[in-house]
Motif scaffolding. Structure first.
Motif, PDB file in Angstrom:
ATOM      1  N   THR A 199      78.612  33.664  38.986  1.00 46.70           N
ATOM      2  CA  THR A 199      79.773  34.415  38.503  1.00 46.70           C
ATOM      3  C   THR A 199      80.732  33.449  37.821  1.00 46.70           C
ATOM      4  O   THR A 199      80.675  32.233  38.027  1.00 46.70           O
ATOM      5  N   GLY A 200      81.581  33.994  36.963  1.00 49.25           N
ATOM      6  CA  GLY A 200      82.615  33.173  36.340  1.00 49.25           C
ATOM      7  C   GLY A 200      82.162  32.341  35.169  1.00 49.25           C
ATOM      8  O   GLY A 200      82.854  31.398  34.775  1.00 49.25           O
ATOM      9  N   GLY A 201      81.032  32.674  34.545  1.00 43.21           N
ATOM     10  CA  GLY A 201      80.556  31.903  33.408  1.00 43.21           C
ATOM     11  C   GLY A 201      81.073  32.419  32.075  1.00 43.21           C
ATOM     12  O   GLY A 201      81.316  33.609  31.907  1.00 43.21           O
ATOM     13  N   TYR A 202      81.256  31.490  31.156  1.00 46.20           N
ATOM     14  CA  TYR A 202      81.515  31.843  29.756  1.00 46.20           C
ATOM     15  C   TYR A 202      80.266  31.416  28.993  1.00 46.20           C
ATOM     16  O   TYR A 202      79.945  30.224  28.937  1.00 46.20           O
ATOM     17  N   TRP A 203      79.563  32.388  28.406  1.00 45.72           N
ATOM     18  CA  TRP A 203      78.206  32.178  27.917  1.00 45.72           C
ATOM     19  C   TRP A 203      78.094  32.325  26.401  1.00 45.72           C
ATOM     20  O   TRP A 203      78.750  33.179  25.796  1.00 45.72           O
ATOM     21  N   TYR A 204      77.210  31.513  25.846  1.00 43.62           N
ATOM     22  CA  TYR A 204      76.797  31.651  24.449  1.00 43.62           C
ATOM     23  C   TYR A 204      75.302  31.363  24.396  1.00 43.62           C
ATOM     24  O   TYR A 204      74.861  30.256  24.728  1.00 43.62           O
ATOM     25  N   HIS A 205      74.522  32.375  24.043  1.00 46.41           N
ATOM     26  CA  HIS A 205      73.068  32.237  23.940  1.00 46.41           C
ATOM     27  C   HIS A 205      72.455  31.651  25.208  1.00 46.41           C
ATOM     28  O   HIS A 205      71.705  30.678  25.181  1.00 46.41           O
ATOM     29  N   GLN A 206      72.826  32.256  26.341  1.00 53.26           N
ATOM     30  CA  GLN A 206      72.313  31.936  27.673  1.00 53.26           C
ATOM     31  C   GLN A 206      72.658  30.525  28.142  1.00 53.26           C
ATOM     32  O   GLN A 206      72.043  30.002  29.078  1.00 53.26           O
ATOM     33  N   GLN A 207      73.638  29.911  27.511  1.00 54.79           N
ATOM     34  CA  GLN A 207      74.144  28.611  27.946  1.00 54.79           C
ATOM     35  C   GLN A 207      75.650  28.725  28.187  1.00 54.79           C
ATOM     36  O   GLN A 207      76.349  29.385  27.421  1.00 54.79           O
ATOM     37  N   THR A 208      76.122  28.073  29.242  1.00 54.96           N
ATOM     38  CA  THR A 208      77.551  28.118  29.497  1.00 54.96           C
ATOM     39  C   THR A 208      78.282  27.139  28.582  1.00 54.96           C
ATOM     40  O   THR A 208      77.761  26.085  28.221  1.00 54.96           O
ATOM     41  N   GLN A 209      79.490  27.539  28.208  1.00 54.81           N
ATOM     42  CA  GLN A 209      80.378  26.704  27.425  1.00 54.81           C
ATOM     43  C   GLN A 209      81.748  26.667  28.105  1.00 54.81           C
ATOM     44  O   GLN A 209      82.014  27.459  29.017  1.00 54.81           O
ATOM     45  N   THR A 210      82.587  25.770  27.647  1.00 56.37           N
ATOM     46  CA  THR A 210      83.942  25.682  28.186  1.00 56.37           C
ATOM     47  C   THR A 210      84.857  26.597  27.385  1.00 56.37           C
ATOM     48  O   THR A 210      85.013  26.419  26.179  1.00 56.37           O
ATOM     49  N   PRO A 211      85.467  27.576  28.039  1.00 54.13           N
ATOM     50  CA  PRO A 211      86.368  28.483  27.322  1.00 54.13           C
ATOM     51  C   PRO A 211      87.762  27.899  27.178  1.00 54.13           C
ATOM     52  O   PRO A 211      88.037  26.776  27.636  1.00 54.13           O
ATOM     53  N   HIS A 212      88.643  28.639  26.538  1.00 54.37           N
ATOM     54  CA  HIS A 212      90.059  28.276  26.459  1.00 54.37           C
ATOM     55  C   HIS A 212      90.573  27.972  27.870  1.00 54.37           C
ATOM     56  O   HIS A 212      90.338  28.745  28.804  1.00 54.37           O
TER      57      HIS A 212
END
Length: 237
Positions: A199-212
């Motif tokens: 839970t709590g992920g920020y995702w792009y193309h099934q990979q997590t990234q660092t959000p704002h």
């Protein structure tokens, strides 16, 4: 087999998401603003249900929530509906996911559509109350909402997804990202159990990234929820 709601599912990413889920054998309830947009022969028979309502109108958002009640608890809710048109942006992109989430039976999984543009959004919540927010602002706020919910409700996971800049009607024909990849992360998060983080992920193309950074700040999360409660008269808990 999972029971899944997809908002804004008549065309574009929402339609692609709903179709992919149905093709995989899941029970899919689609939300559309106008049922006339569902014109194909299979557009009603393949769905578990069709819910209608304009997510730019608070009363109709409440109506959409009431319609979901007949299906019981969803395994996943994908808040896909979005717009870049002012002045509907705030209500469709941020208020609707908040109100629907607050009024519906808590699902097992929540997935909110974000955008890379959320990184240039403003933390000035006076823009929300004044109705002067940009698209970027609304995507920062819905990302913040998704990440706030990740630690708020036991038994419900919550994620935000950047689908990429894809060639839909909203993205434009010249958008550079892959259209097929635009819905695959949502489908995966809604149906797979081996997701890390859970839970709590920020995702792009099934990979997590660092959000704002603000989207992960507990103080800003609390202020956003307080403003949304005040604006809508709907309490989250």
């Amino acid at each position: 087999m999972a029971l899944i709601l997809v908002t804004g599912a008549s065309t574009g990413l929402g339609g692609n998401t709903a179709n992919a889920l149905a093709d995989d054998g899941h029970e899919v309830v689609v939300h559309v603003r106008n049922p006339k947009r569902l014109t194909g022969a299979d557009d009603t028979s393949r769905w578990k249900g069709v819910i209608t309502g304009d997510l730019a109108e608070l009363d109709e958002i409440r109506g959409v929530a009431r319609q979901t009640a007949e299906f019981g608890r969803f395994d996943a809710v994908i808040h896909n509906a979005g717009t870049m048109h002012s002045p509907e942006e705030i209500t469709v992109n941020t208020v609707a996911p908040y109100v629907l989430t607050a009024l519906m039976t808590k699902p097992a999984r929540l997935i909110c559509l974000s955008s890379s543009m959320h990184r240039t959004g403003s933390t000035d919540l006076r823009r929300l109350t004044a109705g002067t927010a940009s698209y970027d602002d609304t995507k920062l706020w819905v990302t913040t909402l998704a990440l706030a919910l990740a630690s708020r409700w036991e038994g419900t996971s919550s994620h935000a997804v950047d689908p990429g800049w894809v060639p839909t009607r909203m993205g434009g024909a010249g958008a550079p990202d892959d259209l097929a990849a635009g819905h695959q992360t949502q489908v995966w998060l809604a149906t797979h159990h081996d997701v890390t983080p859970a839970t709590g992920g920020y995702w792009y193309h099934q990979q997590t990234q660092t959000p704002h950074p603000a989207s992960q700040d507990e103080e800003f999360q609390a202020r956003l929820i307080q403003v949304l409660e005040s604006r809508t008269g709907v309490s989250l808990d």
